[in-house]
Design a protein around this motif. Structure first.
Motif, short mmCIF file in Angstrom:
data_model
loop_
_atom_site.label_atom_id
_atom_site.label_comp_id
_atom_site.label_asym_id
_atom_site.label_seq_id
_atom_site.Cartn_x
_atom_site.Cartn_y
_atom_site.Cartn_z
N GLY A 8 24.08 25.98 62.07
CA GLY A 8 24.84 27.17 61.67
C GLY A 8 23.97 28.22 61.00
N GLY A 11 24.71 32.08 61.13
CA GLY A 11 25.92 32.59 60.49
C GLY A 11 25.59 33.25 59.16
N PHE A 12 26.62 33.46 58.39
CA PHE A 12 26.49 34.20 57.12
C PHE A 12 25.61 33.43 56.12
N GLY A 14 24.24 30.45 56.44
CA GLY A 14 23.11 29.80 57.11
C GLY A 14 21.91 30.73 57.24
N ASP A 34 22.20 26.57 66.46
CA ASP A 34 23.44 27.33 66.34
C ASP A 34 23.97 27.62 67.75
N LEU A 35 25.28 27.56 67.89
CA LEU A 35 25.90 27.83 69.19
C LEU A 35 26.05 29.34 69.45
N ALA A 39 30.66 34.25 65.35
CA ALA A 39 30.20 34.38 63.96
C ALA A 39 28.69 34.26 63.82
N ALA A 59 22.55 25.51 70.64
CA ALA A 59 23.22 24.28 71.07
C ALA A 59 24.52 24.11 70.29
N ALA A 83 27.02 24.45 60.21
CA ALA A 83 27.77 24.95 61.38
C ALA A 83 29.24 24.57 61.24
N SER A 86 34.90 28.83 60.28
CA SER A 86 34.97 29.03 58.83
C SER A 86 36.10 29.94 58.34
N ARG A 100 37.54 20.39 66.52
CA ARG A 100 36.41 20.12 67.41
C ARG A 100 35.08 20.31 66.67
N VAL A 128 27.37 20.71 53.85
CA VAL A 128 27.81 21.89 53.08
C VAL A 128 29.31 22.05 53.25
N ASN A 185 31.80 32.91 49.01
CA ASN A 185 30.53 33.62 48.97
C ASN A 185 30.72 35.08 49.36
N LYS A 194 36.27 38.42 57.01
CA LYS A 194 36.51 37.97 55.65
C LYS A 194 36.79 39.19 54.77
#
Ligand code: NAD
Ligand code: TYD
Length: 350
Positions: A8, A11-12, A14, A34-35, A39, A59, A83, A86, A100, A128, A185, A194
């Motif tokens: 992840g 992301g934010f 990560g 990260d996929l 996000a 991935a 990941a 969120s 999932r 996390v 955060n 968010k």
């Protein structure tokens, strides 16, 4: 030498953690997996993408073969797992994608790590998580590490489930883990769904600010770089099998926070005082909306010496400055397929 898999990382939180780790530990190999869902955004890491101790792998954490091959290829001996799906609102409309990624994806990572790490003692899995697993506080009091889990949204239920799996692997297989549960955060690179980045983007465009319910729900806000520093500290010095709560000691009622944001935005945009506040629009409350989250982070402070570094007013100004200077970033992440998805799901709000 450590080969650390951060999931992840686009992301934010990560991306802040990856940046922090590659700069602070030039001897480590940091592998960001990260996929790149809606996000995840590699633009968040442009400034470090060519550093020799950084590698990106696209991935899915649910893909057994892909995770297996990363463990083999990089001889991973540390995992910091961020990941996840969120956003609470999305979990209300599409809970299964949360099951999932957050549950099945986490168990898949645990299985692969367990298999590769058998007999090794130089390994650690850091999970996390969020304070939302503890449920909703209705009066005084704070979440501590021993507060019973009482998740109320599909998001927090999926995170609670993943937390339970991590602890169950620790108990059953003596799997080496640490965990943390953090409050809300804020800072640069947060996806504009968010509260804070969405409202900043809407104020710029003079669009309505949708306040759920009466705006009296309370959240504790933490500067994202302080979270990244806490993760680094716990990863290296936290006791095996322990959980640490992380929080900003910084509670705000949504509506008070929004009024403060409006004031800062008027000033920064050179608009008349009161302009942004006129955009506040009370809308139907979020289903099952948790009333209050508040963290007692004294275990982390007393045992490992961590404290938040930034006063909230200063952090909020820095955050606003970053979004105003990066309007293109907001436009890009809100455009195309993302925008269609949002328009379909939520109408004009985005
Ligand atoms: P985010 O939504 O900004 O980023 C999530 C990242 O995970 C994205 O880059 C996305 O592409 C990636 N991802 C999603 N599904 C994936 C999959 N199946 N395989 C691989 N990658 C996948 O989230 P965030 O706000 O940065 O949160 C990161 C973690 O911290 C999450 O586990 C979240 O529960 C936790 N957390 C967040 C907060 C907060 O305030 N944002 C607070 C406490 C804990
Ligand atoms: P959010 O940023 O979604 O984080 P979380 O739900 O994980 O705490 O929301 C923060 C608070 O702001 C929460 O009480 C819901 C509220 N909120 C609104 O009032 N309007 C909005 O458009 C959003 C996104 C959130």
């Amino acid at each position: 030498m450590k080969n650390i898999l951060i999931t992840g990382g686009a992301g934010f939180i990560g991306s802040h953690l990856v940046r922090h780790m590659v700069h602070k530990y030039p001897d480590y190999q940091i592998i960001n997996l990260d996929l790149l869902t809606y996000a995840g955004n590699l633009e968040n890491l442009k400034d470090i993408e060519n550093l020799p101790n950084y590698t990106f792998v696209k991935a899915d954490i649910c893909d057994e073969a892909a995770i297996e091959s990363v463990f083999t290829r990089f001889d991973i001996n540390g995992v910091i797992h961020l990941a996840a799906e969120s956003h609470v609102d999305r979990s209300i409309t599409d809970p299964m994608s949360f099951v999932r990624t957050n549950v099945i994806g986490t168990v898949n990572l645990l299985n692969t790590a367990k298999k590769h790490w058998a007999g090794r003692d130089d390994v650690r899995f850091y999970h996390v998580s969020t304070d939302e697993v503890y449920g909703s506080l209705h009066d005084g009091g704070f979440f501590v590490e021993t507060t019973p889990y009482d998740p109320q949204s599909p998001y927090s239920a999926s995170k609670a489930s993943s937390d339970h799996f991590v602890r169950a692997y620790g108990n059953t297989y003596k799997f080496p883990f640490v965990m943390s549960n953090c409050s809300n955060n804020y800072g640069p690179y947060q996806f504009p769904e968010k509260l804070l980045p969405l409202f900043i983007a809407n104020i710029v465009k003079e669009k309505p600010l949708p306040v759920y319910g009466q705006g009296i729900n309370v959240r504790d806000w933490l500067w994202v770089e302080d979270h990244a520093k806490a993760i680094d500290l716990i990863f290296h010095q936290g006791k095996e099998g322990e959980t640490y709560n992380i929080g900003g000691n910084n509670e705000w009622r949504n509506i008070d926070l929004i009024h403060l944001l409006c004031k800062v935005m008027d000033k920064k945009l050179g608009r008349e005082t009161g302009s942004a506040a006129k955009l506040i629009t009370y809308v139907t409350d979020r289903a099952g909306h948790d009333m209050r989250y508040a963290i007692d982070a004294s275990k982390l402070t007393n045992e490992l010496g961590w404290e938040p570094s930034l006063q909230f007013e200063e952090g909020l100004e820095k955050t606003v400055d970053w979004y105003l200077a990066n309007a293109e970033w907001i436009a890009r992440v809100q455009s195309g397929a993302y925008q269609n998805y949002y328009l379909q799901q939520y109408g004009e709000r985005y």
